[in-house]
Structures are given as C-alpha cells and as structure tokens.
Design a protein around this motif. Structure first.
Motif, PDB file in Angstrom:
ATOM      1  N   CYS A   1       1.010  -1.157  -0.379  1.00 33.41           N
ATOM      2  CA  CYS A   1      -0.294   0.540   0.058  1.00 33.41           C
ATOM      3  C   CYS A   1       0.856   1.123  -0.189  1.00 33.41           C
ATOM      4  O   CYS A   1       1.861   1.452   0.297  1.00 33.41           O
ATOM      5  CB  CYS A   1      -0.860   0.162   1.323  1.00 33.41           C
ATOM      6  N   CYS A   2      -0.002   2.514  -0.556  1.00 26.39           N
ATOM      7  CA  CYS A   2       0.903   3.844  -0.706  1.00 26.39           C
ATOM      8  C   CYS A   2       0.965   4.420   0.771  1.00 26.39           C
ATOM      9  O   CYS A   2       0.428   4.618   2.078  1.00 26.39           O
ATOM     10  CB  CYS A   2      -0.008   4.202  -1.861  1.00 26.39           C
ATOM     11  N   GLY A   3       1.794   5.151   0.950  1.00 24.71           N
ATOM     12  CA  GLY A   3       1.796   6.114   2.551  1.00 24.71           C
ATOM     13  C   GLY A   3       0.786   6.404   2.504  1.00 24.71           C
ATOM     14  O   GLY A   3       0.181   7.207   1.655  1.00 24.71           O
ATOM     15  N   ASP A   4      -0.102   7.635   4.269  1.00 17.25           N
ATOM     16  CA  ASP A   4      -0.467   7.666   4.583  1.00 17.25           C
ATOM     17  C   ASP A   4       0.168   9.691   4.139  1.00 17.25           C
ATOM     18  O   ASP A   4      -1.134  10.559   4.271  1.00 17.25           O
ATOM     19  CB  ASP A   4      -0.881   7.667   5.969  1.00 17.25           C
ATOM     20  N   ASN A   5       0.458  10.051   3.229  1.00 17.90           N
ATOM     21  CA  ASN A   5       1.515  11.549   3.294  1.00 17.90           C
ATOM     22  C   ASN A   5       1.380  12.385   4.277  1.00 17.90           C
ATOM     23  O   ASN A   5       1.611  13.730   4.503  1.00 17.90           O
ATOM     24  CB  ASN A   5      -0.453  12.480   2.424  1.00 17.90           C
ATOM     25  N   ASP A   6       1.590  11.703   5.751  1.00 24.09           N
ATOM     26  CA  ASP A   6       2.230  12.724   6.551  1.00 24.09           C
ATOM     27  C   ASP A   6       3.771  11.999   6.723  1.00 24.09           C
ATOM     28  O   ASP A   6       3.920  10.741   6.674  1.00 24.09           O
ATOM     29  CB  ASP A   6       1.271  12.046   7.946  1.00 24.09           C
ATOM     30  N   PRO A   7       4.635  12.451   8.271  1.00 21.07           N
ATOM     31  CA  PRO A   7       5.456  11.928   8.862  1.00 21.07           C
ATOM     32  C   PRO A   7       4.986  10.936   9.595  1.00 21.07           C
ATOM     33  O   PRO A   7       3.807  10.695   9.671  1.00 21.07           O
ATOM     34  CB  PRO A   7       5.810  13.563   9.901  1.00 21.07           C
ATOM     35  N   ILE A   8       6.236  10.244  10.025  1.00 22.58           N
ATOM     36  CA  ILE A   8       5.583   8.892  10.132  1.00 22.58           C
ATOM     37  C   ILE A   8       5.684   9.121  11.768  1.00 22.58           C
ATOM     38  O   ILE A   8       6.133   9.352  12.585  1.00 22.58           O
ATOM     39  CB  ILE A   8       7.152   8.190  10.162  1.00 22.58           C
ATOM     40  N   ASP A   9       5.362   7.996  12.273  1.00 17.58           N
ATOM     41  CA  ASP A   9       3.800   8.478  13.715  1.00 17.58           C
ATOM     42  C   ASP A   9       4.427   7.680  14.683  1.00 17.58           C
ATOM     43  O   ASP A   9       5.489   6.524  14.657  1.00 17.58           O
ATOM     44  CB  ASP A   9       2.168   7.585  13.283  1.00 17.58           C
TER      45      ASP A   9
END
Length: 274
Positions: free
Chosen positions: A113-121
């Motif tokens: 899946c592609c990333g969620d467009n945010d910095p890593i949590d």
C-alpha cells in the motif's frame, strides 16, 4: 533541556487553535521540516502531538505554512478519539518524527500500500505524560505496520531517552518482557479506534506482529529519503507546504503570518515568488 519551545494561539479545542514551534533564537520554525530527524547518534527527535490519556486528535498541519500543530477536522467538526474500553484516550504519548514523510505515491514493498502523506507516527511508551508541542529525544524499539483505509501507516514504538527506565529498553522484546500486554493493547487500540465513528477495523501487515529495532530504523530512514525528495521538489507533495524557516519565509512577515494580520493575497504572493 530542549532548545525548542512552543507557543499556543487561540483557545484549545477550537477550530482556530494552533501550536507553533520556535528555535533557540525564538524564531518560528516548522516541526515538520526544521527540526532535525536525529537528536544524537541512534537517537531521534519526536514532536509530541497528543499527550497520553488525552482524546483530541491533534496533528502537524502539513499543508499550512510553518506546519503548526492543530486539531484535526472532519466535516467541519473537531475530531476526538473515543474512550475504547478499557482505555482512556491515547495510551502513549503520540506524535511524529520530523523530516520524515510517508509518500502517497510510493507502494511499500512490505504492505503493498502507498503511504498516508504524513510524517511517520511514534508511540512513546515512557512514564512521563508529555506536553503538546514538546520536542523529546527517543530511542526507537520497534514498529507496527498498520493499514489505514488502504494506506500504509507505520507506528514506531519508542521511549524517551530521559525516562528513568530508558536504559532497560533496547529492542521490541524488552517491551514484551517489561510491559506485558502493552503491545497487545497497542494493536487492539489501533484496530478499533475508528469503529465508534462507524468505520471498519484497521488491518495490519505481518499478521499484526511488531518488527524489531533494526527494521524500524530502516523504515524511518526510507521515510527520511522520501522527505528529502519532497522538500527538494523531486516529488509532488500535492499541497504539502514545504515553506519553513530555513527556506523562504521572510523574517519581517513571520509575525504577521502567525498573527493572521497578513492578507490572503499577500500570502499567495509570498509563497509563489519565494
């Protein structure tokens, strides 16, 4: 002691509420772009967005200049996470590692899946309840691969290096041994936290098993590479603001921008000509 400080604007739990970050000189900076990813060798910076036990869904505003922390909004309403029995709010200090980005245009080889467009949590598991906007130094212990509505949403497990027990935690197995049930609770929380809003349970890669420290650090480094591509305009951020203290925000306009006294027309002119 951290060389960073925070400044709140407007009342908490309102649409106007913001937390801006400042450096040691008192200059406004972006918690997304200006704070270094590394605090020391093998130690990462973490931006605390949500203190443990609280419910307001706060996050770095990636599309706003200087990327202040604000409360997330859905359909015009401020977002809160429900108290999922037996938990109260977030069960860790929750935040992000600066200078990282989960690229929505990149399909992760582990999750498909592609990333969620945010910095890593980051989920910080130490004993202290941190403050919103606080910058802490953390030791990475492991990582969970969550799939949130079809997007890769990595959750790093870490501990504040200033925690009294930090020396006892060096990998994910130490969390299993010293905090029995905590990792299982973490999976349970992430699986169900959107259910009260009428959404389905979240899914996980690796059968919801946590990967170790080395794996986690590799993932963080890859998101740092995606961030570099973002700020150097090698990747289209699709609306993400990369304007920050070290780039193109003229000093004479900083206070005007923060206070809201600068016109929208001038804002657009500034960003388009900088």
């Amino acid at each position: 002691m951290s060389s960073f400080s925070s400044e709140e604007r407007s009342a908490p739990f309102t649409l106007e509420y913001r937390v801006f970050l400042k450096n040691e000189k008192g200059q406004y900076i972006s918690p997304f772009h200006d704070i270094p990813i590394y605090a020391d060798k093998d130690v990462f910076h973490m931006v605390v967005e949500v203190p443990r036990w609280s419910n307001a869904k706060m996050e770095i505003a990636t599309k706003d200049p200087l990327n202040p922390i604000k409360q997330d909004v859905k359909k015009g309403k401020l977002r809160y996470v429900a108290n999922l029995f037996p938990y109260k709010g977030y069960i860790w200090n929750y935040g992000a590692i600066p200078q990282t980005w989960e690229d929505p245009g990149h399909s992760d080889k582990h999750t498909g899946c592609c990333g969620d467009n945010d910095p890593i949590d980051v989920c910080e598991i130490g004993s202290k309840v941190c403050a919103r906007g606080e910058i802490i130094r953390v030791k990475v212990l492991g990582i969970l691969a969550m799939i949130d509505e079809g997007e890769t949403d990595w959750k790093v497990i870490a501990i504040n290096v200033d925690d009294p027990d930090a020396a006892n935690y060096n990998d994910i197995n130490d969390v299993k041994r010293l905090k029995p049930g905590y990792l299982e609770a973490t999976v349970d929380w992430f699986r169900r936290y959107k259910v009260p809003d009428g959404k389905p349970e979240n899914q996980f890669a690796f059968n919801a098993e946590f990967k170790d420290k080395d794996f986690a650090v590799d993932i963080i480094k890859s998101t740092h590479d995606y961030w570099r591509a973002l700020v150097t305009k090698k990747t289209d951020g699709k609306g993400i603001s990369c304007y920050h203290h070290h780039v193109n925000l003229p000093a004479q306009y900083q206070q005007m921008w923060i206070s809201g006294s600068i016109t929208r027309k001038t804002k657009i002119l500034l960003w388009n000509t900088s």
